[in-house]
Design a protein around this motif. Structure first.
Motif, PDB file in Angstrom:
ATOM      1  N   ILE A 221     -90.635  93.522  13.216  1.00  0.00           N
ATOM      2  CA  ILE A 221     -91.788  92.982  13.936  1.00  0.00           C
ATOM      3  C   ILE A 221     -92.661  92.207  12.954  1.00  0.00           C
ATOM      4  O   ILE A 221     -93.031  92.739  11.906  1.00  0.00           O
ATOM      5  CB  ILE A 221     -92.604  94.110  14.585  1.00  0.00           C
ATOM      6  N   PRO A 222     -92.995  90.952  13.235  1.00  0.00           N
ATOM      7  CA  PRO A 222     -93.839  90.174  12.314  1.00  0.00           C
ATOM      8  C   PRO A 222     -95.202  90.841  12.089  1.00  0.00           C
ATOM      9  O   PRO A 222     -95.741  91.499  12.982  1.00  0.00           O
ATOM     10  CB  PRO A 222     -93.999  88.827  13.032  1.00  0.00           C
ATOM     11  N   LEU A 223     -95.727  90.649  10.901  1.00  0.00           N
ATOM     12  CA  LEU A 223     -96.997  91.275  10.531  1.00  0.00           C
ATOM     13  C   LEU A 223     -98.118  90.868  11.474  1.00  0.00           C
ATOM     14  O   LEU A 223     -98.963  91.686  11.849  1.00  0.00           O
ATOM     15  CB  LEU A 223     -97.352  90.903   9.090  1.00  0.00           C
ATOM     16  N   GLU A 224     -98.151  89.599  11.884  1.00  0.00           N
ATOM     17  CA  GLU A 224     -99.220  89.122  12.754  1.00  0.00           C
ATOM     18  C   GLU A 224     -99.232  89.879  14.080  1.00  0.00           C
ATOM     19  O   GLU A 224    -100.291  90.250  14.599  1.00  0.00           O
ATOM     20  CB  GLU A 224     -99.055  87.624  13.022  1.00  0.00           C
ATOM     21  N   LYS A 225     -98.038  90.129  14.626  1.00  0.00           N
ATOM     22  CA  LYS A 225     -97.960  90.831  15.897  1.00  0.00           C
ATOM     23  C   LYS A 225     -98.321  92.303  15.739  1.00  0.00           C
ATOM     24  O   LYS A 225     -98.888  92.919  16.641  1.00  0.00           O
ATOM     25  CB  LYS A 225     -96.560  90.679  16.486  1.00  0.00           C
ATOM     26  N   ARG A 226     -97.949  92.885  14.597  1.00  0.00           N
ATOM     27  CA  ARG A 226     -98.335  94.279  14.342  1.00  0.00           C
ATOM     28  C   ARG A 226     -99.853  94.430  14.354  1.00  0.00           C
ATOM     29  O   ARG A 226    -100.399  95.331  14.997  1.00  0.00           O
ATOM     30  CB  ARG A 226     -97.816  94.739  12.975  1.00  0.00           C
ATOM     31  N   LEU A 227    -100.518  93.542  13.619  1.00  0.00           N
ATOM     32  CA  LEU A 227    -101.977  93.640  13.507  1.00  0.00           C
ATOM     33  C   LEU A 227    -102.646  93.406  14.852  1.00  0.00           C
ATOM     34  O   LEU A 227    -103.602  94.106  15.216  1.00  0.00           O
ATOM     35  CB  LEU A 227    -102.490  92.645  12.466  1.00  0.00           C
ATOM     36  N   GLU A 228    -102.162  92.402  15.593  1.00  0.00           N
ATOM     37  CA  GLU A 228    -102.774  92.128  16.891  1.00  0.00           C
ATOM     38  C   GLU A 228    -102.564  93.290  17.857  1.00  0.00           C
ATOM     39  O   GLU A 228    -103.483  93.700  18.568  1.00  0.00           O
ATOM     40  CB  GLU A 228    -102.217  90.849  17.510  1.00  0.00           C
ATOM     41  N   PHE A 229    -101.347  93.825  17.870  1.00  0.00           N
ATOM     42  CA  PHE A 229    -101.050  94.948  18.760  1.00  0.00           C
ATOM     43  C   PHE A 229    -101.884  96.161  18.375  1.00  0.00           C
ATOM     44  O   PHE A 229    -102.418  96.860  19.244  1.00  0.00           O
ATOM     45  CB  PHE A 229     -99.558  95.277  18.678  1.00  0.00           C
ATOM     46  N   PHE A 230    -102.016  96.420  17.080  1.00  0.00           N
ATOM     47  CA  PHE A 230    -102.780  97.567  16.609  1.00  0.00           C
ATOM     48  C   PHE A 230    -104.257  97.427  16.962  1.00  0.00           C
ATOM     49  O   PHE A 230    -104.880  98.369  17.473  1.00  0.00           O
ATOM     50  CB  PHE A 230    -102.614  97.701  15.088  1.00  0.00           C
ATOM     51  N   GLU A 231    -104.833  96.253  16.696  1.00  0.00           N
ATOM     52  CA  GLU A 231    -106.256  96.047  16.965  1.00  0.00           C
ATOM     53  C   GLU A 231    -106.561  95.961  18.454  1.00  0.00           C
ATOM     54  O   GLU A 231    -107.675  96.263  18.872  1.00  0.00           O
ATOM     55  CB  GLU A 231    -106.736  94.780  16.252  1.00  0.00           C
ATOM     56  N   SER A 232    -105.580  95.564  19.257  1.00  0.00           N
ATOM     57  CA  SER A 232    -105.782  95.502  20.705  1.00  0.00           C
ATOM     58  C   SER A 232    -105.700  96.874  21.352  1.00  0.00           C
ATOM     59  O   SER A 232    -106.242  97.091  22.436  1.00  0.00           O
ATOM     60  CB  SER A 232    -104.750  94.564  21.348  1.00  0.00           C
ATOM     61  N   ASN A 233    -105.026  97.811  20.699  1.00  0.00           N
ATOM     62  CA  ASN A 233    -104.871  99.177  21.214  1.00  0.00           C
ATOM     63  C   ASN A 233    -105.496 100.185  20.253  1.00  0.00           C
ATOM     64  O   ASN A 233    -104.907 101.222  19.939  1.00  0.00           O
ATOM     65  CB  ASN A 233    -103.385  99.479  21.440  1.00  0.00           C
ATOM     66  N   TRP A 234    -106.688  99.849  19.794  1.00  0.00           N
ATOM     67  CA  TRP A 234    -107.363 100.632  18.769  1.00  0.00           C
ATOM     68  C   TRP A 234    -107.682 102.051  19.223  1.00  0.00           C
ATOM     69  O   TRP A 234    -107.663 102.986  18.414  1.00  0.00           O
ATOM     70  CB  TRP A 234    -108.643  99.921  18.338  1.00  0.00           C
ATOM     71  N   ALA A 235    -107.952 102.251  20.505  1.00  0.00           N
ATOM     72  CA  ALA A 235    -108.278 103.596  20.992  1.00  0.00           C
ATOM     73  C   ALA A 235    -107.060 104.514  20.907  1.00  0.00           C
ATOM     74  O   ALA A 235    -107.161 105.677  20.487  1.00  0.00           O
ATOM     75  CB  ALA A 235    -108.797 103.530  22.426  1.00  0.00           C
ATOM     76  N   PHE A 236    -105.894 104.003  21.297  1.00  0.00           N
ATOM     77  CA  PHE A 236    -104.659 104.791  21.225  1.00  0.00           C
ATOM     78  C   PHE A 236    -104.363 105.199  19.782  1.00  0.00           C
ATOM     79  O   PHE A 236    -104.061 106.361  19.496  1.00  0.00           O
ATOM     80  CB  PHE A 236    -103.495 103.976  21.797  1.00  0.00           C
ATOM     81  N   PHE A 237    -104.461 104.244  18.855  1.00  0.00           N
ATOM     82  CA  PHE A 237    -104.104 104.535  17.472  1.00  0.00           C
ATOM     83  C   PHE A 237    -105.153 105.409  16.779  1.00  0.00           C
ATOM     84  O   PHE A 237    -104.820 106.152  15.857  1.00  0.00           O
ATOM     85  CB  PHE A 237    -103.870 103.234  16.711  1.00  0.00           C
ATOM     86  N   ALA A 238    -106.409 105.305  17.209  1.00  0.00           N
ATOM     87  CA  ALA A 238    -107.420 106.244  16.691  1.00  0.00           C
ATOM     88  C   ALA A 238    -107.061 107.672  17.086  1.00  0.00           C
ATOM     89  O   ALA A 238    -107.218 108.610  16.292  1.00  0.00           O
ATOM     90  CB  ALA A 238    -108.805 105.875  17.221  1.00  0.00           C
ATOM     91  N   GLY A 239    -106.576 107.852  18.301  1.00  0.00           N
ATOM     92  CA  GLY A 239    -106.145 109.168  18.741  1.00  0.00           C
ATOM     93  C   GLY A 239    -104.900 109.633  18.025  1.00  0.00           C
ATOM     94  O   GLY A 239    -104.786 110.807  17.647  1.00  0.00           O
ATOM     95  N   PHE A 240    -103.951 108.725  17.782  1.00  0.00           N
ATOM     96  CA  PHE A 240    -102.708 109.109  17.113  1.00  0.00           C
ATOM     97  C   PHE A 240    -102.970 109.570  15.681  1.00  0.00           C
ATOM     98  O   PHE A 240    -102.336 110.506  15.204  1.00  0.00           O
ATOM     99  CB  PHE A 240    -101.726 107.932  17.113  1.00  0.00           C
ATOM    100  N   GLY A 241    -103.897 108.906  14.999  1.00  0.00           N
ATOM    101  CA  GLY A 241    -104.151 109.263  13.607  1.00  0.00           C
ATOM    102  C   GLY A 241    -105.042 110.479  13.422  1.00  0.00           C
ATOM    103  O   GLY A 241    -105.104 111.040  12.321  1.00  0.00           O
ATOM    104  N   SER A 242    -105.706 110.920  14.499  1.00  0.00           N
ATOM    105  CA  SER A 242    -106.653 112.037  14.373  1.00  0.00           C
ATOM    106  C   SER A 242    -106.012 113.350  13.922  1.00  0.00           C
ATOM    107  O   SER A 242    -106.564 114.038  13.053  1.00  0.00           O
ATOM    108  CB  SER A 242    -107.399 112.246  15.698  1.00  0.00           C
ATOM    109  N   PRO A 243    -104.841 113.767  14.467  1.00  0.00           N
ATOM    110  CA  PRO A 243    -104.233 115.007  13.973  1.00  0.00           C
ATOM    111  C   PRO A 243    -103.861 114.941  12.495  1.00  0.00           C
ATOM    112  O   PRO A 243    -103.945 115.955  11.786  1.00  0.00           O
ATOM    113  CB  PRO A 243    -102.979 115.163  14.849  1.00  0.00           C
TER     114      PRO A 243
END
Length: 316
Positions: A221-243
């Motif tokens: 997956i290109p880096l640009e798409k990773r960053l955009e996908f991550f920043e667009s779904n910031w709530a999901f990834f904040a929850g994933f990293g919490s544990p």
């Protein structure tokens, strides 16, 4: 506002539950003997040896030094006898530091190097156990909307040596981006009142990105798409990293490092087996520029390096 807040909480909870889906680890390890072996090596090195060494130091070595070199001023008030107190304390402190220098720090570096190599294998064997390449997830990810500039950049990337050099440049930029973000995480921790909360949030995003990065690397997956996908779904990834952060947030740096080294391959496997690319393809929240500061600093560092290279060529 209430509807948006509810949506954020639901996405955060979805990410939290995804990270806690540790049953995937058991299923994947059952499918792949290589994965079971590599995960077991992570537990052996970081759990039994590293964390075990910390336990031996805390419950045996330190009490033994306290008994051999006690504090003489505690039970006795004689000034002559108390004069040895400074020597005892200096000798005891020196032996403790020697134990750190000769055992803990080299073991920490060995654990750090081997673990990073093994984590890559864990993600690779995990994807193989799922079904080699998980092409449906990758294809769904690639179909996410990206800026036109990104599409043009990917389309115009040359093949051959030029493409290799661009790939190296992307890797350098990625390393700089995560390094500056890592520095940002600890800088915000010193902010009064809200520093700990911001530190927890940024650490959650950082560990979530690390967990998914292994999978995205193998799916190309290109880096640009990773960053955009991550920043667009910031709530999901904040929850994933919490544990990940909850497991280490209240311990000393060495203990936190050992615990994270034990738990991290488990979270890498849960990220490998999860599919946020399928469940949240069209983000309904506004994109949050999580990596904005790190991106600006990375571009500044690269521009400075480029200017110095040009000046060196001119003077040469």
């Amino acid at each position: 506002m209430i509807a948006k807040l509810k949506q954020v909480m639901l996405l955060w909870l979805e990410g939290f539950l995804e990270a806690c889906s540790l049953h995937r680890v058991v299923i994947l390890c059952h499918r792949s003997r290589k994965l079971l072996l590599r995960t077991g090596q992570c537990f052996l090195l970081n759990g039994l040896i590293f964390l075990g060494s910390l336990g031996v130091f805390k419950w045996f070595v330190n009490p033994a030094l306290q008994w051999i070199l006690p504090n003489p001023c505690a039970p006795i008030t004689s000034q002559d006898f108390c004069s040895y107190n400074g020597s005892y304390a200096f000798l005891r402190g020196g032996l403790l530091q020697l134990f750190y220098v000769l055992w803990f720090y080299p073991l920490y570096m060995l654990s750090f190097i081997l673990s990073n190599i093994w984590y890559n294998d864990v993600a690779k064997y995990g994807l193989e156990a799922i079904g080699k390449s998980d092409t449906s997830s990758a294809e769904t990810f690639r179909q996410c909307e990206v800026p036109a500039s990104v599409v043009m950049t990917n389309a115009e990337r040359p093949s051959g040596l030029g493409g290799v050099m661009i790939g190296i440049g992307v890797q350098v930029y990625s390393i700089l981006l995560l390094t500056f973000f890592f520095m940002e995480v600890y800088v915000v921790g010193v902010i009064p009142y809200i520093g700990k909360i911001l530190n927890f949030l940024l650490l959650s995003w950082m560990y979530a990105y690390y967990c998914y990065e292994y999978k995205w690397n193998f799916l190309e997956i290109p880096l640009e798409k990773r960053l955009e996908f991550f920043e667009s779904n910031w709530a999901f990834f904040a929850g994933f990293g919490s544990p990940c952060v909850l497991a280490i947030f209240f311990f000393s740096p060495l203990v936190s490092g050992a615990l994270m080294a034990i738990l991290f391959p488990l979270f890498v496997l849960t990220a490998t087996g999860s599919g946020p690319e399928k469940s949240i393809v069209t983000p309904s929240l506004l994109r949050l520029p999580i990596f904005y500061v790190a991106d600006r600093l990375s571009m500044l560092a690269l521009s400075i390096f480029r200017l110095e290279s040009l000046q060196h060529k001119k003077t040469g």
